[in-house]
Write a protein that holds these residues in place. Structure first.
Motif, PDB file in Angstrom:
ATOM      1  N   MET A 164       2.221  -7.138  21.933  1.00 31.66           N
ATOM      2  CA  MET A 164       2.378  -5.713  22.269  1.00 31.66           C
ATOM      3  C   MET A 164       1.026  -5.057  22.037  1.00 31.66           C
ATOM      4  N   GLY A 165       0.733  -4.066  22.852  1.00 35.25           N
ATOM      5  CA  GLY A 165      -0.583  -3.455  22.692  1.00 35.25           C
ATOM      6  C   GLY A 165      -0.688  -2.087  23.321  1.00 35.25           C
ATOM      7  N   TRP A 166      -1.851  -1.509  23.116  1.00 39.26           N
ATOM      8  CA  TRP A 166      -2.170  -0.203  23.680  1.00 39.26           C
ATOM      9  C   TRP A 166      -3.464  -0.303  24.478  1.00 39.26           C
ATOM     10  N   TYR A 167      -3.434   0.291  25.661  1.00 34.25           N
ATOM     11  CA  TYR A 167      -4.610   0.419  26.505  1.00 34.25           C
ATOM     12  C   TYR A 167      -4.834   1.916  26.728  1.00 34.25           C
ATOM     13  N   ARG A 168      -6.015   2.254  27.189  1.00 35.12           N
ATOM     14  CA  ARG A 168      -6.275   3.644  27.542  1.00 35.12           C
ATOM     15  C   ARG A 168      -7.153   3.713  28.783  1.00 35.12           C
ATOM     16  N   GLN A 169      -7.013   4.840  29.465  1.00 32.32           N
ATOM     17  CA  GLN A 169      -7.811   5.058  30.664  1.00 32.32           C
ATOM     18  C   GLN A 169      -8.224   6.516  30.729  1.00 32.32           C
ATOM     19  N   ALA A 170      -9.531   6.732  30.686  1.00 30.04           N
ATOM     20  CA  ALA A 170     -10.086   8.068  30.824  1.00 30.04           C
ATOM     21  C   ALA A 170     -10.448   8.294  32.292  1.00 30.04           C
ATOM     22  N   PRO A 171     -10.513   9.543  32.722  1.00 30.75           N
ATOM     23  CA  PRO A 171     -10.859   9.827  34.123  1.00 30.75           C
ATOM     24  C   PRO A 171     -12.167   9.163  34.526  1.00 30.75           C
ATOM     25  N   GLY A 172     -12.130   8.446  35.652  1.00 33.62           N
ATOM     26  CA  GLY A 172     -13.326   7.787  36.151  1.00 33.62           C
ATOM     27  C   GLY A 172     -13.640   6.454  35.507  1.00 33.62           C
ATOM     28  N   ASN A 173     -12.825   6.072  34.521  1.00 32.02           N
ATOM     29  CA  ASN A 173     -13.066   4.810  33.822  1.00 32.02           C
ATOM     30  C   ASN A 173     -11.967   3.803  34.109  1.00 32.02           C
ATOM     31  N   GLN A 174     -12.279   2.537  33.849  1.00 33.49           N
ATOM     32  CA  GLN A 174     -11.261   1.508  33.965  1.00 33.49           C
ATOM     33  C   GLN A 174     -10.362   1.512  32.732  1.00 33.49           C
ATOM     34  N   ARG A 175      -9.166   0.994  32.913  1.00 35.34           N
ATOM     35  CA  ARG A 175      -8.262   0.862  31.770  1.00 35.34           C
ATOM     36  C   ARG A 175      -8.844  -0.180  30.821  1.00 35.34           C
ATOM     37  N   GLU A 176      -8.817   0.153  29.529  1.00 34.27           N
ATOM     38  CA  GLU A 176      -9.399  -0.754  28.536  1.00 34.27           C
ATOM     39  C   GLU A 176      -8.436  -1.001  27.391  1.00 34.27           C
ATOM     40  N   LEU A 177      -8.549  -2.168  26.793  1.00 33.69           N
ATOM     41  CA  LEU A 177      -7.736  -2.508  25.637  1.00 33.69           C
ATOM     42  C   LEU A 177      -8.198  -1.690  24.440  1.00 33.69           C
ATOM     43  N   VAL A 178      -7.240  -1.103  23.748  1.00 34.82           N
ATOM     44  CA  VAL A 178      -7.516  -0.391  22.501  1.00 34.82           C
ATOM     45  C   VAL A 178      -7.180  -1.286  21.318  1.00 34.82           C
ATOM     46  N   ALA A 179      -5.957  -1.796  21.308  1.00 34.77           N
ATOM     47  CA  ALA A 179      -5.518  -2.646  20.207  1.00 34.77           C
ATOM     48  C   ALA A 179      -4.315  -3.453  20.654  1.00 34.77           C
TER      49      ALA A 179
END
Length: 121
Positions: free
Chosen positions: A34-49
């Motif tokens: 299980m995990g968390w990803y994030r995506q900021a405007p203009g950026n690719q989705r990235e793994l957080v944890a």
């Protein structure tokens, strides 16, 4: 089918804290990672944890020491405690889970709808 429902996002000032939750429901036999990803405007989705069954964790370098991931297997829920938040943490945060469903012989990845986290300076 598997549903992942996130909660806990919002607006917070820099230096503040938020706790995200993601509950998985449906025809679940077991959950591996299980995990968390994030995506900021203009950026690719990235793994957080991420956390796998057994408790091993993995963090992005940018959040090490500030964020903590944990899971409650009895509730099929994963949490992300975010401390010392920075404006650059602003993004939509997505929950992700690798789930084995009934009548399936393999695990599959599932995503939540996302929750907005905004950190003001």
């Amino acid at each position: 089918q598997v549903q992942l429902v996130e909660s806990g996002g919002g607006l917070v000032q820099a230096g503040g804290s938020l706790r995200l939750s993601c509950a998985a429901s449906g025809s679940i036999v077991s959950i591996n990672a299980m995990g968390w990803y994030r995506q900021a405007p203009g950026n690719q989705r990235e793994l957080v944890a991420a956390v796998i069954s057994g408790g091993s964790t993995n963090y992005a370098d940018s959040v090490k020491g500030r964020f903590t991931i944990s899971r409650d297997d009895a509730k099929n829920t994963v949490y992300l405690q975010m401390n010392s938040l920075k404006p650059e943490d602003t993004a939509v945060y997505y929950c992700n889970a690798n789930v084995k469903q009934y009548y399936s012989t393999t695990y599959g990845w599932n995503w939540g709808q996302g929750t907005q986290v905004t950190v003001s300076s």
